[in-house]
Design a protein around this motif. Structure first.
Motif, PDB file in Angstrom:
ATOM      1  N   ASP A  21      41.828   5.254 -23.782  1.00  0.00           N
ATOM      2  CA  ASP A  21      42.866   5.912 -24.585  1.00  0.00           C
ATOM      3  C   ASP A  21      42.369   6.185 -26.004  1.00  0.00           C
ATOM      4  N   ARG A  22      41.699   5.191 -26.589  1.00  0.00           N
ATOM      5  CA  ARG A  22      41.205   5.349 -27.960  1.00  0.00           C
ATOM      6  C   ARG A  22      40.082   6.378 -28.053  1.00  0.00           C
ATOM      7  N   LEU A  23      39.248   6.412 -27.026  1.00  0.00           N
ATOM      8  CA  LEU A  23      38.174   7.420 -27.020  1.00  0.00           C
ATOM      9  C   LEU A  23      38.782   8.820 -26.979  1.00  0.00           C
ATOM     10  N   MET A  24      39.831   8.994 -26.195  1.00  0.00           N
ATOM     11  CA  MET A  24      40.474  10.314 -26.103  1.00  0.00           C
ATOM     12  C   MET A  24      41.105  10.687 -27.442  1.00  0.00           C
ATOM     13  N   GLN A  25      41.771   9.690 -28.034  1.00  0.00           N
ATOM     14  CA  GLN A  25      42.445   9.943 -29.310  1.00  0.00           C
ATOM     15  C   GLN A  25      41.478  10.315 -30.416  1.00  0.00           C
ATOM     16  N   GLN A  26      40.421   9.515 -30.563  1.00  0.00           N
ATOM     17  CA  GLN A  26      39.494   9.732 -31.680  1.00  0.00           C
ATOM     18  C   GLN A  26      38.689  11.017 -31.547  1.00  0.00           C
ATOM     19  N   THR A  27      38.569  11.510 -30.323  1.00  0.00           N
ATOM     20  CA  THR A  27      37.844  12.766 -30.167  1.00  0.00           C
ATOM     21  C   THR A  27      38.818  13.948 -30.145  1.00  0.00           C
ATOM     22  N   GLY A  28      40.083  13.654 -30.470  1.00  0.00           N
ATOM     23  CA  GLY A  28      41.066  14.729 -30.587  1.00  0.00           C
ATOM     24  C   GLY A  28      41.548  15.310 -29.271  1.00  0.00           C
ATOM     25  N   MET A  29      41.325  14.592 -28.163  1.00  0.00           N
ATOM     26  CA  MET A  29      41.758  15.108 -26.866  1.00  0.00           C
ATOM     27  C   MET A  29      43.239  14.837 -26.616  1.00  0.00           C
ATOM     28  N   THR A  30      43.746  13.751 -27.213  1.00  0.00           N
ATOM     29  CA  THR A  30      45.159  13.402 -26.998  1.00  0.00           C
ATOM     30  C   THR A  30      45.796  12.964 -28.307  1.00  0.00           C
ATOM     31  N   GLU A  31      47.134  12.977 -28.299  1.00  0.00           N
ATOM     32  CA  GLU A  31      47.895  12.469 -29.437  1.00  0.00           C
ATOM     33  C   GLU A  31      47.927  10.945 -29.354  1.00  0.00           C
ATOM     34  N   PRO A  32      48.105  10.273 -30.491  1.00  0.00           N
ATOM     35  CA  PRO A  32      48.245   8.810 -30.432  1.00  0.00           C
ATOM     36  C   PRO A  32      49.397   8.428 -29.505  1.00  0.00           C
ATOM     37  N   GLY A  33      49.231   7.321 -28.818  1.00  0.00           N
ATOM     38  CA  GLY A  33      50.318   6.846 -27.949  1.00  0.00           C
ATOM     39  C   GLY A  33      50.202   7.347 -26.517  1.00  0.00           C
ATOM     40  N   VAL A  34      49.352   8.332 -26.270  1.00  0.00           N
ATOM     41  CA  VAL A  34      49.180   8.839 -24.907  1.00  0.00           C
ATOM     42  C   VAL A  34      48.230   7.900 -24.151  1.00  0.00           C
ATOM     43  N   SER A  35      48.610   7.528 -22.922  1.00  0.00           N
ATOM     44  CA  SER A  35      47.764   6.598 -22.175  1.00  0.00           C
ATOM     45  C   SER A  35      47.385   7.126 -20.797  1.00  0.00           C
ATOM     46  N   MET A  36      46.223   6.665 -20.340  1.00  0.00           N
ATOM     47  CA  MET A  36      45.773   6.987 -18.987  1.00  0.00           C
ATOM     48  C   MET A  36      46.663   6.316 -17.947  1.00  0.00           C
ATOM     49  N   ASP A  37      47.249   5.164 -18.281  1.00  0.00           N
ATOM     50  CA  ASP A  37      48.170   4.512 -17.357  1.00  0.00           C
ATOM     51  C   ASP A  37      49.493   5.266 -17.425  1.00  0.00           C
ATOM     52  N   SER A  38      49.703   6.200 -16.500  1.00  0.00           N
ATOM     53  CA  SER A  38      50.838   7.097 -16.637  1.00  0.00           C
ATOM     54  C   SER A  38      51.828   6.957 -15.480  1.00  0.00           C
ATOM     55  N   ASN A  39      51.354   6.387 -14.378  1.00  0.00           N
ATOM     56  CA  ASN A  39      52.198   6.204 -13.207  1.00  0.00           C
ATOM     57  C   ASN A  39      53.296   5.175 -13.524  1.00  0.00           C
ATOM     58  N   ALA A  40      54.506   5.386 -12.971  1.00  0.00           N
ATOM     59  CA  ALA A  40      55.644   4.515 -13.300  1.00  0.00           C
ATOM     60  C   ALA A  40      55.350   3.042 -13.029  1.00  0.00           C
ATOM     61  N   LEU A  41      54.713   2.757 -11.910  1.00  0.00           N
ATOM     62  CA  LEU A  41      54.418   1.356 -11.583  1.00  0.00           C
ATOM     63  C   LEU A  41      53.374   0.774 -12.519  1.00  0.00           C
ATOM     64  N   GLU A  42      52.440   1.619 -12.948  1.00  0.00           N
ATOM     65  CA  GLU A  42      51.415   1.139 -13.881  1.00  0.00           C
ATOM     66  C   GLU A  42      52.054   0.745 -15.206  1.00  0.00           C
ATOM     67  N   LEU A  43      52.987   1.583 -15.663  1.00  0.00           N
ATOM     68  CA  LEU A  43      53.638   1.301 -16.928  1.00  0.00           C
ATOM     69  C   LEU A  43      54.460   0.026 -16.828  1.00  0.00           C
ATOM     70  N   GLU A  44      55.170  -0.111 -15.708  1.00  0.00           N
ATOM     71  CA  GLU A  44      56.016  -1.275 -15.527  1.00  0.00           C
ATOM     72  C   GLU A  44      55.217  -2.568 -15.469  1.00  0.00           C
ATOM     73  N   ARG A  45      54.109  -2.529 -14.769  1.00  0.00           N
ATOM     74  CA  ARG A  45      53.338  -3.753 -14.563  1.00  0.00           C
ATOM     75  C   ARG A  45      52.231  -3.952 -15.579  1.00  0.00           C
ATOM     76  N   GLY A  46      51.976  -2.915 -16.382  1.00  0.00           N
ATOM     77  CA  GLY A  46      50.935  -3.051 -17.396  1.00  0.00           C
ATOM     78  C   GLY A  46      49.536  -3.167 -16.821  1.00  0.00           C
TER      79      GLY A  46
END
Ligand SMILES: Nc1nc2c(ncn2[C@@H]2O[C@H](COP(=O)(O)OP(=O)(O)OP(=O)(O)O)[C@@H](O)[C@H]2O)c(=O)[nH]1
Ligand SMILES: [Mg+2]
Length: 603
Positions: A21-46
């Protein structure tokens, strides 16, 4: 354009996704707060469940990154990726050091001849032991038979959460550029000028599905160039050939896919238009080209049956309840879930009610995630107790083993060792750690099934248990089963606090007051021995006071509610776990006492 292809691998929770996530952010590919863990179960279970692709641009070079899951049950997600990248970032927690899954993923990487870059992460933790961790990693490389070249790995120190990395502990840094520079320096370019002009060869290592464009293959272009609408030849690893036509073509950028007309050697692409494509096949330009070697994946270790729900409450919650609907759903799952296998037995006509599908998976969590996804989609079904897959090789009965690493406080180590021994676990290593002990066991998967729940209780939630597959070994004979019996309802109706209050002295209850039960439903366990038939709906016999009024006043111990994982762990051979969108219940296969007795006699 120059390309580098890497995967990020580690034990669960060591910080792979945070780093990605940080590599994507620092290279300007994503906005802060965007994560590769995007599936509902992934978010729920961390945790990460599916491996996922992204790319970042750094100094004019495209770096394709695959973020992989760390939990042992999703090991097949990692295995199939490793063949298609050129290096790995082996992330290791600076406090925990190498853990079982570190060993598994490193072993797979070394076997493939990859030269890992070591990232010691979480160096900000107060209890971080950077030098010790580095030493342990070095020992692990040695143990796993690393070549001299592999042993000469580069180490980067990181605080992924703060988005910083450095080459030396003493360096100052406030970003991940030192790590990106190491990647450019150490990972070989993904293709050469010669490879670029060869005829096309792509090998898919992952599959995805899109409701509009159907099956998608994610693969690496080893040689040549691919364009939308190209006619291609698809070869199975054994050489069997068919034709296909490339549909839409995508590359990865940040967390999204980007449609492209053309992609070139070295890149990782997602291809639509090949509805029967499978992992490990070769997509090429010409039938005379060689197929790339197959991608091998460790086999499943446990299996269980999926059946139509036939409990008295069947059909109350679910949208999809028939055997055919379950079958179609499982067939779809097979398209993308590579670690899974399913037998679809053909039963004679008229035996529809007895239909079942035998599902083979890599562990309880692997199966639980599938069931969780299904119930969220509106499915209702029941499953049998997971059992271990037994193989036979040249007359010897083999069963799967796991290496289990346990970190526990000193005071609970005794009970853990005792229980593991009962389950045929052998101690391989035992070392004092700052807060307790770390014990490594080797244990048959059969012995470990269902142990996690007990482990949490025995260590008061302070223990950490992690496992990795240690292969098939000779069968160790019978393992003593759990000493707990089941508390089975002999009636249908609404459970009353008054009866539960009396029953909770006999064991642990799985339900609270006012829960609807049916005859044959398991509502708790019994501390001593055999199953016990009980009546949970009996109210207090009172003459001049309303039963429900006094019921309110009763204080019950909170029930041990059945989740999917708990259910799979505690259920017995003669029970089913009933799974619906709203409920998870445990029940006897035979609902009446009479039928259970009869079934026992037949056996
Ligand atoms: N203190 C500290 N915590 C970190 C650091 N990097 C990650 N974490 C935390 O560690 C936890 C796990 O991070 P993830 O990035 O999800 O770990 P992962 O390796 O992707 O986990 P899986 O994909 O489930 O195997 C999160 O709570 C992170 O905030 C770090 O550098 N320092
Ligand atoms: Mg992750």
């Amino acid at each position: 354009m120059e390309i580098r292809n890497i995967a990020i691998i580690a034990h669960v929770d060591h910080g792979k996704t945070t780093l990605t996530d940080r590599l994507m952010q620092q290279t300007g590919m994503t906005e802060p707060g965007v994560s590769m863990d995007s599936n509902a179960l992934e978010l729920e279970r961390g945790i990460t469940i599916y491996s996922k692709n992204t790319s970042v641009m750094y100094k004019g070079v495209k770096i394709n990154i695959v973020d992989t899951p760390g939990h042992a049950d999703f090991g097949s997600e990692v295995e199939r990726v490793l063949r298609s990248i050129d290096s790995v970032l082996l992330v290791v927690d600076a406090q925990e050091g190498p853990m079982p899954q570190t060993k598994f993923v490193l072993k797979k990487s070394l076997e493939l001849g990859l030269k890992p870059i070591v990232v010691i992460n979480k160096i900000d933790k107060p209890a971080a032991r950077v030098e010790w961790t580095l030493e342990k990693i070095y020992e692990l490389f040695l143990d796993l038979g690393a070549s001299d070249e592999q042993l000469d790995f580069t180490t980067v120190y990181a605080i992924a959460r703060q988005g910083l990395a450095k080459r030396n502990m003493a360096d100052e840094s406030d970003n991940l550029n030192p790590l990106l520079d190491v990647i450019l320096e150490k990972v070989k370019p993904a293709s050469s000028a010669e490879e670029a002009i060869l005829p096309l060869r792509i090998q898919p290592f992952n599959l995805a599905y899109d409701n509009f464009i159907g099956r998608l293959a994610i693969g690496r272009i080893y040689e040549g160039t691919v364009r939308q609408a190209d006619t291609v030849i698809i070869k199975k690893p054994d050489g069997e050939t068919r034709t296909g036509k490339i549909g839409k073509l995508f590359t990865f950028a940040g967390i999204s896919r980007k449609e492209v007309k053309v992609a070139e050697a070295g890149d990782i692409v997602m291809i639509a238009g090949l509805p029967d494509i499978y992992i490990g096949e070769t997509i090429c330009a010409d039938a005379s080209q060689f197929a790339l070697p197959a991608i091998s994946i460790d086999p499943p270790t446990i299996s269980l049956n999926f059946l139509v729900n036939n409990s008295p409450f069947a059909g109350r919650d679910g949208k999809y309840v028939t055997s055919r609907q379950i079958k179609e759903r499982l067939e779809r799952e097979l398209e993308v879930n590579v670690g899974l296998k399913i037998d679809f037995p053909r039963l004679p006509d008229g035996q529809g009610a007895g239909d079942y599908y035998k599902v083979y998976g890599r562990g309880e969590l692997h199966i639980a995630i599938l069931l969780e996804n299904m119930r969220r989609e509106g499915f209702e079904l029941q499953v049998s107790q997971p059992t271990v897959i037994i193989k036979e090789e040249s007359g010897v009965k083999l069963e799967p083993f796991e290496e289990v690493t346990i970190d526990v406080p000193q005071e609970s180590s005794g009970v853990v060792i005792e229980k593991m021994a009962k389950r045929k676990g052998l101690i391989k290593e035992m070392n004092p750690e700052h807060a307790g002990v770390r014990i490594v066991f080797e244990i048959p998967v059969r012995g470990l099934l269902g142990y996690r729940n007990e482990f949490v209780v025995d260590t008061r939630g302070e223990g950490i248990i992690s496992t990795h597959m240690a292969g098939f070994k000779p069968h160790v004979g019978e393992i003593a089963k759990s000493e707990l019996g089941s508390m089975v309802s002999m009636v249908s109706g609404k459970a009353l606090a008054f009866s539960l209050w009396n029953l909770q002295e006999r064991g642990t209850l799985y339900i609270g007051a006012n829960v609807e039960v049916y005859e044959g439903m398991v509502i708790g366990n019994v501390a001593k021995g055999n199953d016990l038939e009980v009546n949970p709906i009996k109210g207090k016999q009172l003459t001049n006071m309303r039963a429900s009024g006094s019921d309110e006043a009763i204080r019950l111990t909170p029930p041990y509610e059945i989740s999917l994982e708990r259910g799979l762990g505690i259920m017995k051979e003669d029970e089913y776990l009933e799974v619906t969108p709203k409920n998870i219940r445990l029940r006897k296969m035979y609902l009446t006492k009479n039928d259970r007795t009869k079934a026992l006699r037949v056996k």
